[in-house]
Enzyme design. Structure first.
Site, PDB file in Angstrom:
ATOM      1  N   GLU A  54       0.850  -1.183   0.000  1.00 48.57           N
ATOM      2  CA  GLU A  54       0.000   0.000   0.000  1.00 48.57           C
ATOM      3  C   GLU A  54       0.887   1.235   0.000  1.00 48.57           C
ATOM      4  O   GLU A  54       1.760   1.384   0.867  1.00 48.57           O
ATOM      5  CB  GLU A  54      -0.900   0.006   1.230  1.00 48.57           C
ATOM      6  CG  GLU A  54      -1.822   1.202   1.328  1.00 48.57           C
ATOM      7  CD  GLU A  54      -2.638   1.222   2.606  1.00 48.57           C
ATOM      8  OE1 GLU A  54      -3.318   2.250   2.848  1.00 48.57           O
ATOM      9  OE2 GLU A  54      -2.579   0.242   3.369  1.00 48.57           O
ATOM     10  N   ASP A  65      -6.110   8.924   9.725  1.00 52.56           N
ATOM     11  CA  ASP A  65      -4.763   8.511  10.110  1.00 52.56           C
ATOM     12  C   ASP A  65      -4.393   9.044  11.479  1.00 52.56           C
ATOM     13  O   ASP A  65      -4.693  10.191  11.827  1.00 52.56           O
ATOM     14  CB  ASP A  65      -3.736   8.999   9.074  1.00 52.56           C
ATOM     15  CG  ASP A  65      -3.925   8.321   7.737  1.00 52.56           C
ATOM     16  OD1 ASP A  65      -4.204   7.110   7.744  1.00 52.56           O
ATOM     17  OD2 ASP A  65      -3.796   8.993   6.702  1.00 52.56           O
ATOM     18  N   TYR A 178     -11.097  -4.199   3.080  1.00 55.26           N
ATOM     19  CA  TYR A 178     -10.214  -3.717   4.143  1.00 55.26           C
ATOM     20  C   TYR A 178     -11.016  -3.695   5.445  1.00 55.26           C
ATOM     21  O   TYR A 178     -11.896  -2.879   5.625  1.00 55.26           O
ATOM     22  CB  TYR A 178      -9.712  -2.324   3.798  1.00 55.26           C
ATOM     23  CG  TYR A 178      -8.539  -1.839   4.626  1.00 55.26           C
ATOM     24  CD1 TYR A 178      -8.508  -1.968   6.018  1.00 55.26           C
ATOM     25  CD2 TYR A 178      -7.437  -1.231   4.028  1.00 55.26           C
ATOM     26  CE1 TYR A 178      -7.448  -1.529   6.773  1.00 55.26           C
ATOM     27  CE2 TYR A 178      -6.362  -0.778   4.776  1.00 55.26           C
ATOM     28  CZ  TYR A 178      -6.372  -0.929   6.144  1.00 55.26           C
ATOM     29  OH  TYR A 178      -5.311  -0.484   6.893  1.00 55.26           O
TER      30      TYR A 178
END
Length: 267
Positions: A54, A65, A178
């Site tokens: 990734e 994040d 994911y």
């Protein structure tokens, strides 16, 4: 196949083949442009046994994040990194040793337009895409445009995703699903979230696509625990912390080898 009759993209074919051969999948994360020699980390990750890598395209407001990936993105942006420059660097490397999956926020897709953005991905050798702030309800256009360019758009599912929506994500995701291990941001953690395996198992009940579990997996032991419910794991912040602290590609690769070995011994 629960995901329908759509032709599988090259990323999904690759991951399925490895999973079906009994391999636990490993996808490390690297922030593009984080260092002047950042491509050397790509090579080290591939040599360490990554099944896909990734590549983060830095964005100035990375809402999903945690502190480490934010710091990594900030370092890359301070060096002048941009999506265009990172993709140009990847294109210059030639055919990647393992599939590359770009990850970024939807603003960068909108800036260029979906068709131009996905075409640029494919021209750089990228065959997968993660856009964490794009919900499944709004992903249809980008999924189609990406597929036409030969890029699989993977969708995310969290511990809070209700069953019907989880099934829809499983159907509409491409490449893999994911699985987010916890309700929170990325980052190193001392223990694997209790919700991790439950989330992966719930997703797998509704799709036969590979399911990769990420967020907070920081050690070989945590990777093995995460892989009990998922088809593979995503390792990000733990690697970027080492890069930010000055570890060279061979050193970070050696850490990734430990994770690869632990996953292989588990199976």
């Amino acid at each position: 196949m629960n995901g329908g009759t759509m032709t599988l993209g090259s990323l999904e074919r690759h991951l399925r083949a490895r999973r079906d051969a009994g391999r636990t999948l490993l996808m490390p994360y690297l922030t593009g442009g984080i260092t002047p020699d950042w491509a050397a980390y790509l090579r080290a990750f591939a040599e360490a046994g990554a099944d896909a890598i990734e590549v983060g395209l830095p964005f100035s407001d990375p809402t999903l994040d945690g502190a480490t990936i934010q710091e990594a993105s900030g370092a890359a942006l301070a060096r002048g990194a941009s999506a265009r420059r990172i993709l140009a660097d990847l294109a210059a490397l030639g055919e990647p040793a393992v599939p590359l999956v770009a990850s970024t926020y939807y603003n960068l897709v909108l800036r260029d337009g979906a068709e131009a953005f996905c075409a640029a991905l494919r021209e750089s050798g990228v065959t997968g895409l993660i856009v964490p702030d794009l919900p499944v309800d709004e992903a249809g256009e980008l999924t189609d445009v990406a597929a036409a360019a030969g890029v699989d758009l993977a969708l995310l599912a969290s511990p809070a995703t209700p069953g019907p929506r989880l099934a829809e994500i499983g159907r509409r995701s491409r490449g893999f699903v994911y699985a987010v291990s916890l309700m929170g941001t990325t980052g190193e953690r001392a223990t694997l979230a209790a919700s991790a395996n439950t989330t992966a198992e719930r997703i797998k009940r509704g799709t036969d696509r590979p399911v990769l579990l990420g967020f907070g997996i920081s050690t070989p032991e945590q990777a093995v625990a995460a892989a009990r419910g998922a088809d593979g794991v995503v390792i990000g912040a733990a690697l970027m912390r080492q890069v930010l602290d000055g570890s060279r590609p061979d050193d970070v690769g050696a850490f990734l080898v430990k994770i690869r070995r632990a996953l292989d011994e588990k199976t």
